[in-house]
Design an enzyme around this catalytic site. Structure first.
Site, short mmCIF file in Angstrom:
data_model
loop_
_atom_site.label_atom_id
_atom_site.label_comp_id
_atom_site.label_asym_id
_atom_site.label_seq_id
_atom_site.Cartn_x
_atom_site.Cartn_y
_atom_site.Cartn_z
N LYS A 188 -4.03 11.64 -1.13
CA LYS A 188 -3.00 12.16 -0.22
C LYS A 188 -2.22 13.25 -0.96
CE LYS A 188 -4.07 9.05 2.96
NZ LYS A 188 -5.21 8.38 2.35
N HIS A 240 0.68 6.76 1.39
CA HIS A 240 1.38 7.95 1.88
C HIS A 240 2.74 8.16 1.22
CE1 HIS A 240 -1.38 9.15 5.13
NE2 HIS A 240 -1.71 7.88 5.13
N ASP A 295 0.85 -1.18 0.00
CA ASP A 295 0.00 0.00 0.00
C ASP A 295 0.90 1.24 0.00
OD1 ASP A 295 -1.78 2.04 0.41
OD2 ASP A 295 -2.70 1.21 2.21
#
Length: 380
Positions: free
Chosen positions: A223, A192, A189
């Site tokens: 983000k 960020h 993932d």
């Protein structure tokens, strides 16, 4: 007329209230932003000068019915090329992408291993799937190796490249070596890390030159890219598989054309923001140097824009958040049970548009809060 509410709901809310753990929505009223995920300031840019490539049109249905367009296919090819992989599939959010991917992988005889600190969206996806699942210690390749030696069937390993609550980078190269030794498929993932790492914001996997070895990545647009949505990138066969079995994809309305144009525009803009990425990295270094000036504060180890200042106790953390707000700073307390009890914190997100003086001001306020909390504890 008041509609009756189940006692279980009333009880749960009451328990959270008494534990100072009740979540509430806060309106962003401006001030110094040390809270948002707008690391590069791109969302700020778009708020005043919307995407130049926006087009008219609306959503008509799921992509398997009437919602798929040439624009969807074109953007997914663009994203796949940008992230150096075969294919991409767009979802409505990063949460939905994680849910859609992990719930679809693995049969009852397969195994999913996940870092104990992965995001709730990964955990929820794993929970909805059929494979057995077990956690391994955070960023611990040796514990992962031990768990892999006992796994059965096809095995998937789920990690974040940059952990959202602690700001830790994953030791991806070491994790990959262990996965390859055991024939496991790695899922990363990059929520960020997208936009923040790599010369063009490609993410940590590409910044480390590991894209050809990772089975699947999740890139979030909400983000540093400053918009919304997310995509799973990986082999073409994975895309075809998700189109057929991923329920969040199958049963969701397709993104509208204007959203597709905005996502592409955000990718193009952030890829040219190397100066802001350099400024952000400089600010992170400055923050770490400044920690020595505040010996009464406990800082989490992090070399990323996500910096944690530990203020133990839900009430203390919440009071610190309120003290910052009173001085014009927007930051949020992260309380248990989101983080373990005793490690409650102020999660400070640094941005390319923040200044050194703003950071020093925020840390000064938190230092005063920590001193007050310590004095109260001593009095008791």
């Amino acid at each position: 007329m008041t509609v009756p509410v189940p006692k279980s709901i009333v009880s749960e809310l009451g328990q959270r209230q008494r534990a100072s753990a009740l979540r509430t929505l806060a309106i962003n009223r401006g001030g110094v932003d040390l809270c948002s995920n707008d690391y590069l300031g791109l969302a700020r840019d778009l708020a005043t000068a919307g995407p130049a490539r926006a087009v008219a049109g609306g959503a008509t249905g799921s992509r398997l019915l009437s919602g798929n367009t040439a624009e969807h296919e074109s953007l997914e090819r663009f994203i796949a090329d940008f992230h150096q992989t075969e294919a991409a599939l767009i979802f409505g959010s990063g949460y939905e992408a994680n849910l859609g991917l992990l719930s679809a992988l693995g049969a009852r005889n397969d195994t999913v291993l996940y870092d104990e600190l992965v995001h709730a969206s990964m955990r929820d996806g794993i929970r909805l799937g059929f494979a057995r699942s077990f956690s391994f210690r955070h960023n611990d390749a040796n514990d992962l190796r031990e768990k892999l030696s006992r796994s059965r069937g096809e095995t998937f390993v789920a990690v974040e490249s940059l952990y959202s609550m602690d700001g830790h980078e994953s030791p991806l190269a070491e994790i990959l070596d262990v996965c390859e030794q055991h024939g496991a498929f790695l899922i990363v993932d990059e929520a960020h890390a997208t936009g923040v790492y790599g010369p063009k914001g490609q993410g940590l996997v590409q910044a480390l030159g590991l894209s050809a070895r990772v089975f699947a990545r999740i890139h979030t647009f909400g983000k540093a890219l400053g918009y919304r949505g997310g995509a799973v990138v990986g082999p073409a066969a994975l895309r075809d598989y998700l189109i057929n079995v991923s329920r969040p994809f199958i049963y969701s309305t397709a993104p509208d054309p204007a959203s597709l144009a905005a996502i592409r525009e955000c990718y193009l803009r952030q890829s040219e923001m190397s100066g802001r990425r350099e400024r952000l990295a400089e600010l992170v270094r400055h923050f770490r140097e400044m920690t020595g000036d505040f010996p009464n504060l406990e800082f989490l180890e992090s070399s990323s824009p996500i910096q944690g200042v530990v203020i133990p106790g839900n009430r203390n953390a919440l009071e610190a958040e309120q003290a910052l707000a009173a001085q014009g700073y927007f930051a949020r307390a992260i309380r248990s049970p989101t983080v373990p009890a005793g490690s409650e914190r102020l999660r400070l997100c640094l941005h390319a548009f923040n200044t050194e003086s703003e950071i020093k001001g925020a840390l000064t306020i938190l230092s005063d809060c920590a001193a007050s909390a310590e004095q109260e504890a001593c009095a008791v």
